[in-house]
Design a protein around this motif. Sequence first.
Motif, PDB file in Angstrom:
ATOM      1  N   HIS A 168       0.836  -1.205   0.000  1.00  0.00           N
ATOM      2  CA  HIS A 168       0.000   0.000   0.000  1.00  0.00           C
ATOM      3  C   HIS A 168       0.870   1.255   0.000  1.00  0.00           C
ATOM      4  O   HIS A 168       0.582   2.222  -0.723  1.00  0.00           O
ATOM      5  CB  HIS A 168      -0.931   0.021   1.212  1.00  0.00           C
ATOM      6  CG  HIS A 168      -2.167  -0.794   1.033  1.00  0.00           C
ATOM      7  ND1 HIS A 168      -3.113  -0.541   0.072  1.00  0.00           N
ATOM      8  CD2 HIS A 168      -2.615  -1.887   1.706  1.00  0.00           C
ATOM      9  CE1 HIS A 168      -4.081  -1.416   0.152  1.00  0.00           C
ATOM     10  NE2 HIS A 168      -3.802  -2.258   1.146  1.00  0.00           N
ATOM     11  N   GLU A 169       1.925   1.260   0.793  1.00  0.00           N
ATOM     12  CA  GLU A 169       2.829   2.415   0.844  1.00  0.00           C
ATOM     13  C   GLU A 169       3.504   2.630  -0.505  1.00  0.00           C
ATOM     14  O   GLU A 169       3.591   3.752  -1.002  1.00  0.00           O
ATOM     15  CB  GLU A 169       3.871   2.213   1.946  1.00  0.00           C
ATOM     16  CG  GLU A 169       4.866   3.329   2.059  1.00  0.00           C
ATOM     17  CD  GLU A 169       4.238   4.649   2.463  1.00  0.00           C
ATOM     18  OE1 GLU A 169       4.748   5.697   2.038  1.00  0.00           O
ATOM     19  OE2 GLU A 169       3.235   4.636   3.192  1.00  0.00           O
ATOM     20  N   ASN A 177       2.417   1.644  -3.396  1.00  0.00           N
ATOM     21  CA  ASN A 177       1.375   2.058  -4.331  1.00  0.00           C
ATOM     22  C   ASN A 177       1.064   3.543  -4.184  1.00  0.00           C
ATOM     23  O   ASN A 177       0.890   4.252  -5.179  1.00  0.00           O
ATOM     24  CB  ASN A 177       0.125   1.213  -4.104  1.00  0.00           C
ATOM     25  CG  ASN A 177      -0.850   1.320  -5.248  1.00  0.00           C
ATOM     26  OD1 ASN A 177      -0.501   1.720  -6.344  1.00  0.00           O
ATOM     27  ND2 ASN A 177      -2.088   0.953  -4.983  1.00  0.00           N
ATOM     28  N   ASN A 178       0.993   4.035  -2.954  1.00  0.00           N
ATOM     29  CA  ASN A 178       0.739   5.462  -2.726  1.00  0.00           C
ATOM     30  C   ASN A 178       1.873   6.323  -3.275  1.00  0.00           C
ATOM     31  O   ASN A 178       1.633   7.393  -3.844  1.00  0.00           O
ATOM     32  CB  ASN A 178       0.539   5.731  -1.239  1.00  0.00           C
ATOM     33  CG  ASN A 178      -0.776   5.179  -0.738  1.00  0.00           C
ATOM     34  OD1 ASN A 178      -1.710   4.981  -1.506  1.00  0.00           O
ATOM     35  ND2 ASN A 178      -0.841   4.909   0.555  1.00  0.00           N
ATOM     36  N   GLN A 179       3.114   5.864  -3.115  1.00  0.00           N
ATOM     37  CA  GLN A 179       4.252   6.611  -3.661  1.00  0.00           C
ATOM     38  C   GLN A 179       4.189   6.646  -5.187  1.00  0.00           C
ATOM     39  O   GLN A 179       4.451   7.685  -5.812  1.00  0.00           O
ATOM     40  CB  GLN A 179       5.566   5.983  -3.209  1.00  0.00           C
ATOM     41  CG  GLN A 179       5.863   6.171  -1.744  1.00  0.00           C
ATOM     42  CD  GLN A 179       7.089   5.412  -1.296  1.00  0.00           C
ATOM     43  OE1 GLN A 179       7.693   4.651  -2.048  1.00  0.00           O
ATOM     44  NE2 GLN A 179       7.473   5.612  -0.037  1.00  0.00           N
ATOM     45  N   LYS A 208       1.477   6.378  -7.018  1.00  0.00           N
ATOM     46  CA  LYS A 208       0.365   7.253  -7.398  1.00  0.00           C
ATOM     47  C   LYS A 208       0.781   8.720  -7.348  1.00  0.00           C
ATOM     48  O   LYS A 208       0.447   9.496  -8.242  1.00  0.00           O
ATOM     49  CB  LYS A 208      -0.830   7.031  -6.475  1.00  0.00           C
ATOM     50  CG  LYS A 208      -1.630   5.802  -6.790  1.00  0.00           C
ATOM     51  CD  LYS A 208      -2.824   5.678  -5.857  1.00  0.00           C
ATOM     52  CE  LYS A 208      -3.592   4.406  -6.130  1.00  0.00           C
ATOM     53  NZ  LYS A 208      -4.733   4.243  -5.210  1.00  0.00           N
ATOM     54  N   ALA A 209       1.517   9.095  -6.307  1.00  0.00           N
ATOM     55  CA  ALA A 209       1.978  10.483  -6.194  1.00  0.00           C
ATOM     56  C   ALA A 209       2.926  10.825  -7.344  1.00  0.00           C
ATOM     57  O   ALA A 209       2.841  11.918  -7.925  1.00  0.00           O
ATOM     58  CB  ALA A 209       2.673  10.693  -4.849  1.00  0.00           C
ATOM     59  N   GLU A 250       0.832  11.252 -10.506  1.00  0.00           N
ATOM     60  CA  GLU A 250       0.117  12.534 -10.507  1.00  0.00           C
ATOM     61  C   GLU A 250       1.052  13.684 -10.853  1.00  0.00           C
ATOM     62  O   GLU A 250       0.677  14.594 -11.594  1.00  0.00           O
ATOM     63  CB  GLU A 250      -0.529  12.760  -9.145  1.00  0.00           C
ATOM     64  CG  GLU A 250      -1.712  11.872  -8.879  1.00  0.00           C
ATOM     65  CD  GLU A 250      -2.256  12.007  -7.471  1.00  0.00           C
ATOM     66  OE1 GLU A 250      -1.753  12.868  -6.710  1.00  0.00           O
ATOM     67  OE2 GLU A 250      -3.175  11.254  -7.124  1.00  0.00           O
TER      68      GLU A 250
END
Length: 98
Positions: A42-43, A45-47, A49-50, A53
């Motif tokens: 999850h961590e 994946n969040n990185q 995604k950022a 973006e």
Amino acid sequence: MIRWKLPLLLMAILGYLQYSLWYGKNNIYDYQDNVKMLANLHEENNQLKARNEQMFAEINDLQRGVEAIEERARSHLGMVKPNEYYYRIIIDTSSQKR
């Protein structure tokens, strides 16, 4: 005769269930490892995604604005405008290390 067999049977079932919980297939340790791995994914994946973006914002900026293209041309390609001077300062690192 049934009085002592029932508790013995229940203890055997309890022992089997406890063994399966702690040492069997898909035991409690595997579960904890999977929870940690999921948190790490999850961590990550969040990185990602950022980062995506940020890349999409940069792409939109390059498609819509001239300033972003000009900044890219200056920083990456060393291009200059007419009647403009470009100075590149090179620091000699070999003399500083001695």
